[in-house]
Design an enzyme around this catalytic site. Structure first.
Site, PDB file in Angstrom:
ATOM      1  N   SER A  74       6.837  -3.067   8.294  1.00 28.61           N
ATOM      2  CA  SER A  74       7.221  -4.130   7.359  1.00 28.61           C
ATOM      3  C   SER A  74       8.273  -5.000   8.027  1.00 28.61           C
ATOM      4  O   SER A  74       8.911  -4.566   8.997  1.00 28.61           O
ATOM      5  CB  SER A  74       7.832  -3.464   6.118  1.00 28.61           C
ATOM      6  OG  SER A  74       8.584  -4.366   5.356  1.00 28.61           O
ATOM      7  N   TYR A  91      14.149   2.071   1.587  1.00 28.83           N
ATOM      8  CA  TYR A  91      12.922   1.528   2.190  1.00 28.83           C
ATOM      9  C   TYR A  91      13.205   1.007   3.589  1.00 28.83           C
ATOM     10  O   TYR A  91      12.452   1.270   4.533  1.00 28.83           O
ATOM     11  CB  TYR A  91      12.376   0.409   1.307  1.00 28.83           C
ATOM     12  CG  TYR A  91      11.044  -0.161   1.760  1.00 28.83           C
ATOM     13  CD1 TYR A  91       9.865   0.553   1.594  1.00 28.83           C
ATOM     14  CD2 TYR A  91      10.964  -1.438   2.327  1.00 28.83           C
ATOM     15  CE1 TYR A  91       8.642   0.023   1.980  1.00 28.83           C
ATOM     16  CE2 TYR A  91       9.749  -1.977   2.714  1.00 28.83           C
ATOM     17  CZ  TYR A  91       8.580  -1.238   2.546  1.00 28.83           C
ATOM     18  OH  TYR A  91       7.375  -1.777   2.938  1.00 28.83           O
TER      19      TYR A  91
HETATM   20  N1  LIG Z   1       3.095  -5.280  -0.348  1.00 32.37           N
HETATM   21  C1  LIG Z   1       3.994  -5.757   0.497  1.00 32.37           C
HETATM   22  O1  LIG Z   1       4.654  -6.800   0.252  1.00 32.37           O
HETATM   23  C2  LIG Z   1       4.235  -5.061   1.825  1.00 32.37           C
HETATM   24  C3  LIG Z   1       5.003  -5.730   2.792  1.00 32.37           C
HETATM   25  C4  LIG Z   1       5.224  -5.102   4.021  1.00 32.37           C
HETATM   26  C5  LIG Z   1       4.693  -3.842   4.268  1.00 32.37           C
HETATM   27  N2  LIG Z   1       3.949  -3.210   3.308  1.00 32.37           N
HETATM   28  C6  LIG Z   1       3.430  -1.877   3.639  1.00 32.37           C
HETATM   29  O2  LIG Z   1       2.020  -1.869   3.513  1.00 32.37           O
HETATM   30  C7  LIG Z   1       1.575  -0.519   3.286  1.00 32.37           C
HETATM   31  C8  LIG Z   1       0.511  -0.528   2.198  1.00 32.37           C
HETATM   32  O3  LIG Z   1       1.101  -0.898   0.966  1.00 32.37           O
HETATM   33  P1  LIG Z   1       0.410  -1.894  -0.093  1.00 32.37           P
HETATM   34  O4  LIG Z   1       1.356  -3.017  -0.314  1.00 32.37           O
HETATM   35  O5  LIG Z   1      -0.991  -2.157   0.287  1.00 32.37           O
HETATM   36  O6  LIG Z   1       0.488  -0.970  -1.425  1.00 32.37           O
HETATM   37  P2  LIG Z   1      -0.638  -0.394  -2.421  1.00 32.37           P
HETATM   38  O7  LIG Z   1       0.092   0.472  -3.390  1.00 32.37           O
HETATM   39  O8  LIG Z   1      -1.490  -1.501  -2.954  1.00 32.37           O
HETATM   40  O9  LIG Z   1      -1.519   0.541  -1.480  1.00 32.37           O
HETATM   41  C9  LIG Z   1      -0.994   1.779  -1.030  1.00 32.37           C
HETATM   42  C10 LIG Z   1      -2.010   2.878  -1.232  1.00 32.37           C
HETATM   43  O10 LIG Z   1      -1.386   4.092  -0.796  1.00 32.37           O
HETATM   44  C11 LIG Z   1      -1.702   5.119  -1.717  1.00 32.37           C
HETATM   45  N3  LIG Z   1      -0.653   6.124  -1.696  1.00 32.37           N
HETATM   46  C12 LIG Z   1       0.647   5.985  -2.051  1.00 32.37           C
HETATM   47  N4  LIG Z   1       1.292   7.154  -1.907  1.00 32.37           N
HETATM   48  C13 LIG Z   1       0.375   8.049  -1.455  1.00 32.37           C
HETATM   49  C14 LIG Z   1       0.430   9.421  -1.130  1.00 32.37           C
HETATM   50  N5  LIG Z   1       1.564  10.143  -1.257  1.00 32.37           N
HETATM   51  N6  LIG Z   1      -0.696  10.020  -0.675  1.00 32.37           N
HETATM   52  C15 LIG Z   1      -1.861   9.331  -0.568  1.00 32.37           C
HETATM   53  N7  LIG Z   1      -1.973   8.033  -0.882  1.00 32.37           N
HETATM   54  C16 LIG Z   1      -0.861   7.406  -1.320  1.00 32.37           C
HETATM   55  C17 LIG Z   1      -1.816   4.436  -3.074  1.00 32.37           C
HETATM   56  O11 LIG Z   1      -2.643   5.177  -3.968  1.00 32.37           O
HETATM   57  C18 LIG Z   1      -2.443   3.086  -2.680  1.00 32.37           C
HETATM   58  O12 LIG Z   1      -3.851   3.139  -2.752  1.00 32.37           O
HETATM   59  C19 LIG Z   1       2.823   0.304   2.968  1.00 32.37           C
HETATM   60  O13 LIG Z   1       3.186   1.076   4.099  1.00 32.37           O
HETATM   61  C20 LIG Z   1       3.877  -0.766   2.693  1.00 32.37           C
HETATM   62  O14 LIG Z   1       5.185  -0.304   2.974  1.00 32.37           O
HETATM   63  C21 LIG Z   1       3.695  -3.800   2.101  1.00 32.37           C
END
Ligand SMILES: NC(=O)c1ccc[n+]([C@@H]2O[C@H](COP(=O)([O-])OP(=O)(O)OC[C@H]3O[C@@H](n4cnc5c(N)ncnc54)[C@H](O)[C@@H]3O)[C@@H](O)[C@H]2O)c1
Length: 253
Positions: free
Chosen positions: A135, A148
């Protein structure tokens, strides 16, 4: 290949793109309902494993399913994560801090580590690649709170050390996307399990505030870098690196 957290958001966009590229993708995710939706859409191109990235057993089951589906493992993408919604240090009691730390680091750091451990031997055999979702918070403040931000900085260390240990067989890199509208949730311990990042970033203007390029990217906008890093033919010289594709490091004019 294996993607954790591939049932929603960024992980789902990664799965859709790699299937379009012709890959057979196994997904480990804790949301059985959403896994069902992905499986229904992609049929034989995906295998799904309902489980938790903090569990050794579930990681091993997911790697076994991926090896079975692909006749080996070329790519492991650690992606499942939790956010802390920018909760400030002074706004957490000591107990919330400790329990929130345990829950968030268990997913964002331990999940990546034990996923890497479960996948390593199969990846060595195929001279494969690991890619982790980090991130803008892996580099800068303000992308979350201390929990985080510290967890995503830890991911940078993980990438550098594993790249060193697993070379020359396995390339280990990470992608650092910026804000996007997904269903990213927070820890139970902070009462954030039912909140979604979309509540905080409700519209394009809210997201554009963070991007020097004035973009409010959808998850699909970030996946090209994963494709690049997965293909040894395109990134043979790349290991131990975090691609910051957040457009947050350049100050906004
Ligand atoms: N959304 C943002 O703005 C953003 C920005 C930078 C980085 N990220 C990173 O992107 C990655 C994906 O996040 P996202 O935004 O797509 O979120 P999201 O919640 O839409 O997708 C994450 C998925 O991970 C699964 N998950 C969560 N905890 C879990 C666990 N303990 N075991 C198995 N599955 C689990 C959830 O069910 C979900 O399907 C993360 O690492 C997040 O830190 C997100």
């Amino acid at each position: 290949m294996l993607v954790t957290g591939g049932a929603s958001g960024l992980g789902r966009a990664i799965v859709d793109r790699f299937v379009a590229e012709g890959a057979v993708v196994t997904i480990l995710d804790r949301s059985a309902d959403r896994l069902g939706e992905v499986a229904a859409k992609h049929g034989d191109a995906v295998r799904v494993v309902a489980g938790d990235v903090t569990s050794q057993r579930d990681n091993l089951a997911a790697v076994a399913a991926a090896v079975d589906a692909g006749g080996g493992l070329d790519v492991f993408i650690g992606n499942a994560g939790l956010w802390d919604f920018g909760r400030r240090l002074l706004d957490m009691s000591m107990t919330e801090l400790e329990n929130g730390y345990r829950e968030l680091f268990d997913v964002n750091v331990k999940g990546y580590l034990i996923g890497a451990r479960a996948a390593a031997e199969a990846l060595i055999e195929r001279r494969g690649a690991m890619i982790f979702s980090l991130s803008n918070a892996a580099f800068y403040p303000r992308g979350g709170g201390a929990l985080y931000t510290a967890s995503k900085h830890a991911g940078v260390g993980l990438v550098r050390q594993l790249a060193y240990e697993l070379a020359p067989e396995v390339r280990v890199n990470a992608v650092a996307p910026g804000a996007m509208s997904t269903d990213l949730r927070g820890p139970d311990a902070l009462g954030l399990q039912d909140r979604s990042i979309t509540d905080v970033l409700p519209n394009e203007d809210a997201m554009k505030r963070f991007s020097a390029l004035d973009l409010a990217p959808r998850p699909e906008a970030y996946v090209g870098t994963y494709v690049l890093l997965a293909a040894r033919s395109e990134s043979a010289t790349v290991t131990g690196t975090v691609f910051d594709i957040s457009a947050v490091g350049t100050p906004k004019r």
